[in-house]
Design a protein around this motif. Structure first.
Motif, PDB file in Angstrom:
ATOM      1  N   GLN A  93       0.846  -1.185   0.000  1.00 35.79           N
ATOM      2  CA  GLN A  93       0.000   0.000   0.000  1.00 35.79           C
ATOM      3  C   GLN A  93       0.890   1.247   0.000  1.00 35.79           C
ATOM      4  N   PHE A  94       0.548   2.222  -0.831  1.00 33.19           N
ATOM      5  CA  PHE A  94       1.339   3.441  -0.949  1.00 33.19           C
ATOM      6  C   PHE A  94       0.868   4.487   0.060  1.00 33.19           C
ATOM      7  N   SER A  95       1.807   5.322   0.519  1.00 31.55           N
ATOM      8  CA  SER A  95       1.450   6.394   1.441  1.00 31.55           C
ATOM      9  C   SER A  95       0.795   7.538   0.672  1.00 31.55           C
ATOM     10  N   ASN A  96       0.110   8.397   1.400  1.00 32.12           N
ATOM     11  CA  ASN A  96      -0.520   9.563   0.779  1.00 32.12           C
ATOM     12  C   ASN A  96       0.514  10.457   0.107  1.00 32.12           C
ATOM     13  N   THR A  97       1.687  10.558   0.719  1.00 32.84           N
ATOM     14  CA  THR A  97       2.755  11.378   0.140  1.00 32.84           C
ATOM     15  C   THR A  97       3.192  10.813  -1.204  1.00 32.84           C
ATOM     16  N   THR A  98       3.330   9.511  -1.277  1.00 32.73           N
ATOM     17  CA  THR A  98       3.739   8.863  -2.526  1.00 32.73           C
ATOM     18  C   THR A  98       2.700   9.089  -3.615  1.00 32.73           C
ATOM     19  N   ILE A  99       1.443   8.929  -3.276  1.00 32.77           N
ATOM     20  CA  ILE A  99       0.358   9.114  -4.247  1.00 32.77           C
ATOM     21  C   ILE A  99       0.308  10.567  -4.709  1.00 32.77           C
ATOM     22  N   ALA A 100       0.398  11.495  -3.757  1.00 32.73           N
ATOM     23  CA  ALA A 100       0.351  12.925  -4.113  1.00 32.73           C
ATOM     24  C   ALA A 100       1.535  13.289  -5.011  1.00 32.73           C
ATOM     25  N   TRP A 101       2.713  12.758  -4.712  1.00 27.73           N
ATOM     26  CA  TRP A 101       3.903  13.043  -5.530  1.00 27.73           C
ATOM     27  C   TRP A 101       3.712  12.487  -6.944  1.00 27.73           C
ATOM     28  N   TYR A 102       3.211  11.271  -7.043  1.00 23.42           N
ATOM     29  CA  TYR A 102       2.962  10.656  -8.347  1.00 23.42           C
ATOM     30  C   TYR A 102       1.994  11.516  -9.163  1.00 23.42           C
ATOM     31  N   LEU A 103       0.914  11.965  -8.539  1.00 21.90           N
ATOM     32  CA  LEU A 103      -0.083  12.778  -9.238  1.00 21.90           C
ATOM     33  C   LEU A 103       0.500  14.131  -9.657  1.00 21.90           C
ATOM     34  N   LYS A 104       1.342  14.694  -8.810  1.00 22.49           N
ATOM     35  CA  LYS A 104       1.992  15.958  -9.160  1.00 22.49           C
ATOM     36  C   LYS A 104       2.868  15.775 -10.389  1.00 22.49           C
ATOM     37  N   GLU A 105       3.657  14.726 -10.404  1.00 24.26           N
ATOM     38  CA  GLU A 105       4.546  14.466 -11.536  1.00 24.26           C
ATOM     39  C   GLU A 105       3.763  14.145 -12.805  1.00 24.26           C
ATOM     40  N   LYS A 106       2.661  13.429 -12.656  1.00 26.31           N
ATOM     41  CA  LYS A 106       1.820  13.104 -13.811  1.00 26.31           C
ATOM     42  C   LYS A 106       1.203  14.381 -14.388  1.00 26.31           C
ATOM     43  N   ALA A 107       0.755  15.285 -13.521  1.00 24.13           N
ATOM     44  CA  ALA A 107       0.187  16.564 -13.986  1.00 24.13           C
ATOM     45  C   ALA A 107       1.269  17.405 -14.663  1.00 24.13           C
ATOM     46  N   ARG A 108       2.450  17.428 -14.081  1.00 22.81           N
ATOM     47  CA  ARG A 108       3.560  18.193 -14.664  1.00 22.81           C
ATOM     48  C   ARG A 108       3.923  17.656 -16.042  1.00 22.81           C
ATOM     49  N   LYS A 109       3.961  16.348 -16.163  1.00 19.42           N
ATOM     50  CA  LYS A 109       4.285  15.728 -17.446  1.00 19.42           C
ATOM     51  C   LYS A 109       3.205  16.053 -18.488  1.00 19.42           C
ATOM     52  N   THR A 110       1.954  16.039 -18.072  1.00 20.10           N
ATOM     53  CA  THR A 110       0.857  16.380 -18.984  1.00 20.10           C
ATOM     54  C   THR A 110       0.972  17.836 -19.414  1.00 20.10           C
ATOM     55  N   TRP A 111       1.250  18.726 -18.464  1.00 17.16           N
ATOM     56  CA  TRP A 111       1.347  20.159 -18.775  1.00 17.16           C
ATOM     57  C   TRP A 111       2.548  20.456 -19.669  1.00 17.16           C
ATOM     58  N   LYS A 112       3.696  19.877 -19.339  1.00 17.70           N
ATOM     59  CA  LYS A 112       4.932  20.158 -20.064  1.00 17.70           C
ATOM     60  C   LYS A 112       5.035  19.395 -21.381  1.00 17.70           C
ATOM     61  N   GLY A 113       4.216  18.353 -21.532  1.00 15.86           N
ATOM     62  CA  GLY A 113       4.268  17.544 -22.742  1.00 15.86           C
ATOM     63  C   GLY A 113       4.043  18.388 -23.985  1.00 15.86           C
ATOM     64  N   ASN A 114       4.717  18.042 -25.046  1.00 18.43           N
ATOM     65  CA  ASN A 114       4.613  18.802 -26.280  1.00 18.43           C
ATOM     66  C   ASN A 114       3.350  18.474 -27.067  1.00 18.43           C
ATOM     67  N   ARG A 115       2.596  17.516 -26.613  1.00 18.48           N
ATOM     68  CA  ARG A 115       1.411  17.126 -27.358  1.00 18.48           C
ATOM     69  C   ARG A 115       0.173  17.829 -26.822  1.00 18.48           C
ATOM     70  N   VAL A 116      -0.490  18.523 -27.689  1.00 23.28           N
ATOM     71  CA  VAL A 116      -1.768  19.138 -27.318  1.00 23.28           C
ATOM     72  C   VAL A 116      -2.874  18.139 -27.622  1.00 23.28           C
ATOM     73  N   ARG A 117      -2.675  17.390 -28.688  1.00 19.31           N
ATOM     74  CA  ARG A 117      -3.637  16.353 -29.045  1.00 19.31           C
ATOM     75  C   ARG A 117      -3.616  15.297 -27.940  1.00 19.31           C
ATOM     76  N   GLY A 118      -4.763  14.978 -27.426  1.00 24.38           N
ATOM     77  CA  GLY A 118      -4.856  13.993 -26.351  1.00 24.38           C
ATOM     78  C   GLY A 118      -4.710  14.591 -24.966  1.00 24.38           C
ATOM     79  N   ALA A 119      -4.505  15.891 -24.884  1.00 23.45           N
ATOM     80  CA  ALA A 119      -4.323  16.528 -23.570  1.00 23.45           C
ATOM     81  C   ALA A 119      -5.607  16.450 -22.745  1.00 23.45           C
ATOM     82  N   ARG A 120      -6.758  16.628 -23.401  1.00 22.16           N
ATOM     83  CA  ARG A 120      -8.032  16.554 -22.668  1.00 22.16           C
ATOM     84  C   ARG A 120      -8.171  15.192 -21.996  1.00 22.16           C
ATOM     85  N   ALA A 121      -7.901  14.138 -22.742  1.00 18.24           N
ATOM     86  CA  ALA A 121      -8.016  12.786 -22.185  1.00 18.24           C
ATOM     87  C   ALA A 121      -7.014  12.580 -21.049  1.00 18.24           C
TER      88      ALA A 121
END
Length: 115
Positions: free
Chosen positions: A1-29
């Motif tokens: 089981q993952f800690s809340n800190t681990t989950i929050a960090w993962y979600l932060k990095e996933k959001a950052r990757k989505t924002w910084k990603g060069n692809r606009v196509r598929g961004a909504r999904a």
């Protein structure tokens, strides 16, 4: 089981990757998937952010597509608020406007000897 800190960090990095990603196509999904995961985390602050992202998704997608930001405007607004605080208020709106233009108007203040 993952800690809340681990989950929050993962979600932060996933959001950052989505924002910084060069692809606009598929961004909504990608953002909708992030929102779903964030809400499923049951971490109250993360769920709150997910709700805000969901509410502002149209603007986020436009910012990604157009590569624009209101960062400069927000920075200037912060400087103007600081000016007001340092002065402890102004007697009138006209004086406040003059102070803003004086401090942030970008006017050349050194005399030009050629004129």
């Amino acid at each position: 089981q993952f800690s809340n800190t681990t989950i929050a960090w993962y979600l932060k990095e996933k959001a950052r990757k989505t924002w910084k990603g060069n692809r606009v196509r598929g961004a909504r999904a990608a953002w909708q998937e992030w929102i779903r995961l964030a809400k499923a985390s049951d971490i109250r602050p993360v769920v709150t952010v997910a709700e805000q992202v969901e509410e502002k998704l149209w603007g986020i997608l436009n910012a990604m597509r157009l590569r624009v930001s209101n960062g400069l405007a927000e920075a200037l607004n912060g400087k103007i608020r600081g000016l007001r605080v340092r002065a402890k208020g102004y007697r009138s709106k006209a004086r406040f406007k003059t102070a803003i233009l004086f401090h942030f108007g970008g006017l050349e203040m050194t005399p030009n000897p050629l004129k």
